[in-house]
Design a protein around this motif. Sequence first.
Motif, short mmCIF file in Angstrom:
data_model
loop_
_atom_site.label_atom_id
_atom_site.label_comp_id
_atom_site.label_asym_id
_atom_site.label_seq_id
_atom_site.Cartn_x
_atom_site.Cartn_y
_atom_site.Cartn_z
N ASP A 37 0.43 -1.30 -0.64
CA ASP A 37 0.19 0.20 0.04
C ASP A 37 0.77 1.47 0.27
O ASP A 37 1.85 1.16 0.11
N GLU A 38 0.31 2.40 -0.07
CA GLU A 38 1.10 4.13 -0.10
C GLU A 38 1.66 3.93 1.20
O GLU A 38 2.17 4.72 0.53
N ALA A 39 0.61 3.80 1.88
CA ALA A 39 1.87 3.86 3.22
C ALA A 39 3.12 3.40 3.58
O ALA A 39 4.14 3.74 3.61
N THR A 40 2.75 2.43 3.33
CA THR A 40 4.63 0.85 3.15
C THR A 40 5.57 1.29 1.75
O THR A 40 6.39 1.77 2.16
N ARG A 41 5.06 2.07 0.76
CA ARG A 41 6.31 2.40 0.14
C ARG A 41 6.02 3.84 -0.13
O ARG A 41 7.40 3.84 0.36
N THR A 42 5.74 4.25 0.79
CA THR A 42 5.76 6.26 1.43
C THR A 42 7.31 5.82 2.06
O THR A 42 8.48 5.56 2.40
N GLU A 43 7.14 4.69 3.24
CA GLU A 43 8.33 4.64 4.43
C GLU A 43 8.91 3.84 3.65
O GLU A 43 10.62 4.43 4.62
N CYS A 44 9.20 3.02 2.00
CA CYS A 44 10.40 2.30 2.10
C CYS A 44 11.08 3.34 1.16
O CYS A 44 12.63 3.85 1.73
N GLU A 46 10.95 6.45 2.60
CA GLU A 46 11.84 7.96 3.42
C GLU A 46 13.04 6.66 4.09
O GLU A 46 14.01 7.35 4.55
N ARG A 64 4.78 -6.93 -0.55
CA ARG A 64 4.25 -7.60 1.13
C ARG A 64 4.33 -9.19 0.56
O ARG A 64 3.42 -10.31 -0.62
#
Length: 86
Positions: A37-44, A46, A64
């Motif tokens: 999901d977008e939150a996981t992609r963003t954290e990756c 960052e 995932r």
Amino acid sequence: MSLQFIGVDPESGQTGSPTAWVDGQTRDIVLQSYIADEATRTECIERNAPGHVKTIPEGETVIRIPAHMIHILREACDAAERAAVR
């Protein structure tokens, strides 16, 4: 390319299908799984590797793999190593 099937998510039923293969020629592990999901992609992005540009390069994505598939990933790693011995 000659893909060796290693395993499919045993909890996915007939519709979902996170799957692992090993390429018999290159020994690469080939994975099919859920798009992160977008939150996981963003954290990756960052928390990207030190010295790397904070982006997901074209031609790459974040996926995932369900935790209950760890044994299948280990089997894929073992199969890739065995292929190196041949």
